[in-house]
Design a protein around this motif. Structure first.
Motif, PDB file in Angstrom:
ATOM      1  N   PHE A  86       0.821  -1.206   0.000  1.00  0.00           N
ATOM      2  CA  PHE A  86       0.000   0.000   0.000  1.00  0.00           C
ATOM      3  C   PHE A  86       0.857   1.259   0.000  1.00  0.00           C
ATOM      4  CE2 PHE A  86      -1.922   3.386   2.594  1.00  0.00           C
ATOM      5  CZ  PHE A  86      -3.015   3.691   1.797  1.00  0.00           C
ATOM      6  N   TRP A  87       1.836   1.326   0.908  1.00  0.00           N
ATOM      7  CA  TRP A  87       2.609   2.559   1.037  1.00  0.00           C
ATOM      8  C   TRP A  87       3.516   2.790  -0.170  1.00  0.00           C
ATOM      9  CZ3 TRP A  87       0.725   6.071   3.860  1.00  0.00           C
ATOM     10  CH2 TRP A  87       0.028   5.749   5.031  1.00  0.00           C
ATOM     11  N   HIS A  88       3.930   1.705  -0.840  1.00  0.00           N
ATOM     12  CA  HIS A  88       4.688   1.883  -2.080  1.00  0.00           C
ATOM     13  C   HIS A  88       3.830   2.552  -3.143  1.00  0.00           C
ATOM     14  CE1 HIS A  88       8.473  -0.880  -2.005  1.00  0.00           C
ATOM     15  NE2 HIS A  88       8.411  -0.080  -0.964  1.00  0.00           N
ATOM     16  N   SER A  89       2.587   2.099  -3.252  1.00  0.00           N
ATOM     17  CA  SER A  89       1.711   2.681  -4.267  1.00  0.00           C
ATOM     18  C   SER A  89       1.409   4.137  -3.942  1.00  0.00           C
ATOM     19  CB  SER A  89       0.410   1.880  -4.394  1.00  0.00           C
ATOM     20  OG  SER A  89      -0.366   1.960  -3.211  1.00  0.00           O
ATOM     21  N   ILE A  90       1.182   4.449  -2.673  1.00  0.00           N
ATOM     22  CA  ILE A  90       0.962   5.839  -2.272  1.00  0.00           C
ATOM     23  C   ILE A  90       2.208   6.667  -2.559  1.00  0.00           C
ATOM     24  CG2 ILE A  90       0.568   7.381  -0.315  1.00  0.00           C
ATOM     25  CD1 ILE A  90      -1.929   5.906  -1.240  1.00  0.00           C
ATOM     26  N   GLY A  91       3.380   6.106  -2.245  1.00  0.00           N
ATOM     27  CA  GLY A  91       4.632   6.812  -2.492  1.00  0.00           C
ATOM     28  C   GLY A  91       4.838   7.098  -3.971  1.00  0.00           C
ATOM     29  N   ASN A  92       4.552   6.101  -4.813  1.00  0.00           N
ATOM     30  CA  ASN A  92       4.703   6.297  -6.255  1.00  0.00           C
ATOM     31  C   ASN A  92       3.780   7.408  -6.762  1.00  0.00           C
ATOM     32  OD1 ASN A  92       6.730   4.491  -6.997  1.00  0.00           O
ATOM     33  ND2 ASN A  92       5.315   2.758  -7.105  1.00  0.00           N
ATOM     34  N   LYS A  93       2.542   7.407  -6.280  1.00  0.00           N
ATOM     35  CA  LYS A  93       1.596   8.429  -6.726  1.00  0.00           C
ATOM     36  C   LYS A  93       1.986   9.814  -6.235  1.00  0.00           C
ATOM     37  CE  LYS A  93      -2.181   5.106  -7.195  1.00  0.00           C
ATOM     38  NZ  LYS A  93      -3.453   4.593  -6.664  1.00  0.00           N
ATOM     39  N   MET A  94       2.535   9.886  -5.021  1.00  0.00           N
ATOM     40  CA  MET A  94       2.980  11.179  -4.497  1.00  0.00           C
ATOM     41  C   MET A  94       4.173  11.697  -5.297  1.00  0.00           C
ATOM     42  SD  MET A  94       2.613  10.655  -0.369  1.00  0.00           S
ATOM     43  CE  MET A  94       3.411  12.233  -0.045  1.00  0.00           C
ATOM     44  N   LEU A  95       5.109  10.799  -5.636  1.00  0.00           N
ATOM     45  CA  LEU A  95       6.263  11.209  -6.434  1.00  0.00           C
ATOM     46  C   LEU A  95       5.827  11.682  -7.816  1.00  0.00           C
ATOM     47  CD1 LEU A  95       8.826   8.404  -5.499  1.00  0.00           C
ATOM     48  CD2 LEU A  95       8.882  10.803  -4.771  1.00  0.00           C
ATOM     49  N   THR A  96       4.876  10.967  -8.401  1.00  0.00           N
ATOM     50  CA  THR A  96       4.362  11.384  -9.711  1.00  0.00           C
ATOM     51  C   THR A  96       3.685  12.745  -9.621  1.00  0.00           C
ATOM     52  OG1 THR A  96       4.085   9.092 -10.457  1.00  0.00           O
ATOM     53  CG2 THR A  96       2.775  10.780 -11.579  1.00  0.00           C
ATOM     54  N   PHE A  97       2.887  12.950  -8.583  1.00  0.00           N
ATOM     55  CA  PHE A  97       2.208  14.232  -8.387  1.00  0.00           C
ATOM     56  C   PHE A  97       3.221  15.373  -8.249  1.00  0.00           C
ATOM     57  CE2 PHE A  97       0.440  17.460  -5.499  1.00  0.00           C
ATOM     58  CZ  PHE A  97      -0.695  17.823  -6.204  1.00  0.00           C
ATOM     59  N   LEU A  98       4.256  15.146  -7.428  1.00  0.00           N
ATOM     60  CA  LEU A  98       5.270  16.168  -7.228  1.00  0.00           C
ATOM     61  C   LEU A  98       6.032  16.442  -8.530  1.00  0.00           C
ATOM     62  CD1 LEU A  98       6.712  18.018  -5.189  1.00  0.00           C
ATOM     63  CD2 LEU A  98       8.244  16.099  -4.656  1.00  0.00           C
ATOM     64  N   SER A  99       6.363  15.377  -9.255  1.00  0.00           N
ATOM     65  CA  SER A  99       7.036  15.532 -10.549  1.00  0.00           C
ATOM     66  C   SER A  99       6.174  16.346 -11.506  1.00  0.00           C
ATOM     67  CB  SER A  99       7.348  14.161 -11.147  1.00  0.00           C
ATOM     68  OG  SER A  99       7.866  14.267 -12.451  1.00  0.00           O
ATOM     69  N   ASN A 100       4.899  16.037 -11.568  1.00  0.00           N
ATOM     70  CA  ASN A 100       3.991  16.760 -12.467  1.00  0.00           C
ATOM     71  C   ASN A 100       3.912  18.246 -12.140  1.00  0.00           C
ATOM     72  OD1 ASN A 100       3.369  14.436 -13.902  1.00  0.00           O
ATOM     73  ND2 ASN A 100       1.432  14.069 -12.829  1.00  0.00           N
ATOM     74  N   MET A 101       4.029  18.581 -10.862  1.00  0.00           N
ATOM     75  CA  MET A 101       3.992  19.987 -10.461  1.00  0.00           C
ATOM     76  C   MET A 101       5.136  20.773 -11.098  1.00  0.00           C
ATOM     77  SD  MET A 101       3.020  19.765  -6.408  1.00  0.00           S
ATOM     78  CE  MET A 101       3.364  21.513  -6.180  1.00  0.00           C
ATOM     79  N   PHE A 102       6.294  20.127 -11.213  1.00  0.00           N
ATOM     80  CA  PHE A 102       7.464  20.805 -11.776  1.00  0.00           C
ATOM     81  C   PHE A 102       7.504  20.731 -13.298  1.00  0.00           C
ATOM     82  CE2 PHE A 102       8.930  20.314  -7.415  1.00  0.00           C
ATOM     83  CZ  PHE A 102       9.622  21.502  -7.194  1.00  0.00           C
ATOM     84  N   THR A 103       7.018  19.622 -13.870  1.00  0.00           N
ATOM     85  CA  THR A 103       7.122  19.437 -15.326  1.00  0.00           C
ATOM     86  C   THR A 103       5.898  19.936 -16.076  1.00  0.00           C
ATOM     87  OG1 THR A 103       6.154  17.207 -15.204  1.00  0.00           O
ATOM     88  CG2 THR A 103       8.570  17.393 -15.023  1.00  0.00           C
ATOM     89  N   ASP A 104       4.789  20.158 -15.357  1.00  0.00           N
ATOM     90  CA  ASP A 104       3.507  20.523 -15.969  1.00  0.00           C
ATOM     91  C   ASP A 104       2.992  19.426 -16.896  1.00  0.00           C
ATOM     92  OD1 ASP A 104       1.307  22.211 -16.180  1.00  0.00           O
ATOM     93  OD2 ASP A 104       2.079  23.189 -17.981  1.00  0.00           O
ATOM     94  N   LEU A 105       3.357  18.174 -16.620  1.00  0.00           N
ATOM     95  CA  LEU A 105       2.781  17.029 -17.315  1.00  0.00           C
ATOM     96  C   LEU A 105       1.641  16.480 -16.467  1.00  0.00           C
ATOM     97  CD1 LEU A 105       6.072  15.170 -18.375  1.00  0.00           C
ATOM     98  CD2 LEU A 105       4.714  16.766 -19.756  1.00  0.00           C
TER      99      LEU A 105
END
Length: 241
Positions: free
Chosen positions: A139-158
């Motif tokens: 569970f926490w891996h999946s949450i971590g992956n989604k949080m990292l993707t969200f943070l990445s998207n904030m910087f890349t605007d993807l």
């Protein structure tokens, strides 16, 4: 319809002697859409379990397989192995393939579809979209992956759903044109940040399956790598170079 002749498959290898023949078996019988050929580049990052020997035995048993083995004299990390393989690739497109069995090469054709239709330059395979099978694990891996993707998207605007996915398919001139620095698991956020800034790049995402491993089965990434990923997202999101 776009067309090309060869897909370079870059496989970082570290202590995968037990299962490396299984992924090679899958690649050997894989038929790519449109008759596209395969160039398989394995980079052994100084394995200690005889991975290179296992690969050489496999190559000797299948001499017609388009397989190249490169070796690092000292262990440098997954990202460094990918740098070596990407640098040596000669196909028009390059895809990353882990040496374990978490991802199914049969799904390369899903990633190739927007390329061959002339829509995409880069395609990510998302574990979090579509109706393909996914092993239920952490569970926490999946949450971590989604949080990292969200943070990445904030910087890349993807609007990616899975920045950390292994399956990333690139036009070779694009990936070889990036100055990549991260030698470990920071490769994913770094390459995403840098490819997002390529002028007029067209990035697509398709749903893929995921057959995840437990730590007992050989999974290597851990919580420290998650903190490094956050650092890399911020660093390469802010650093314009």
């Amino acid at each position: 319809m776009a067309s090309f002749n060869t897909l370079s498959i870059v496989i970082p290898v570290y202590n995968e002697a037990r299962t490396i023949h299984e992924i090679l078996d899958r690649l050997r019988v894989l038929e790519l859409t449109g008759g596209i050929g395969k160039e398989i580049i394995l980079v052994d990052d100084c394995s200690q379990d005889g991975s290179s020997e296992a690969i050489n035995r496999y190559a000797a048993q299948h001499p017609d397989m388009p397989l190249r083995l490169l070796r690092h004299a000292v262990n440098q990390g997954k990202g460094a192995a990918l740098h070596t393989g990407i640098r040596e690739a000669t196909g028009e497109y390059v895809i990353v393939q882990d040496a374990d069995l978490e991802y199914d090469p049969e799904e390369y054709n899903l990633l190739l579809k927007p390329i061959l239709k002339g829509f995409a330059d880069v395609v990510y395979g998302s574990r979090f979209m579509g109706g393909n099978p996914h092993r239920i694990l952490f569970f926490w891996h999946s949450i971590g992956n989604k949080m990292l993707t969200f943070l990445s998207n904030m910087f890349t605007d993807l609007n990616l759903t899975d920045m950390e996915t292994c399956y990333k398919l690139f036009r070779r001139d694009i990936i070889q044109g990036l100055k990549l620095e991260e030698k470990r698991f920071g490769f994913e956020p770094e390459v995403t940040a840098k490819v997002s800034r390529v002028p007029k790049v067209r990035i697509y995402e398709v749903g893929i399956s995921y057959y995840g491993r437990t730590y007992a089965e050989g999974k290597k990434i851990g919580w420290r790598d998650g903190f490094r990923a956050i650092y890399c997202i911020i660093k390469y999101g802010l650093l314009r170079g």
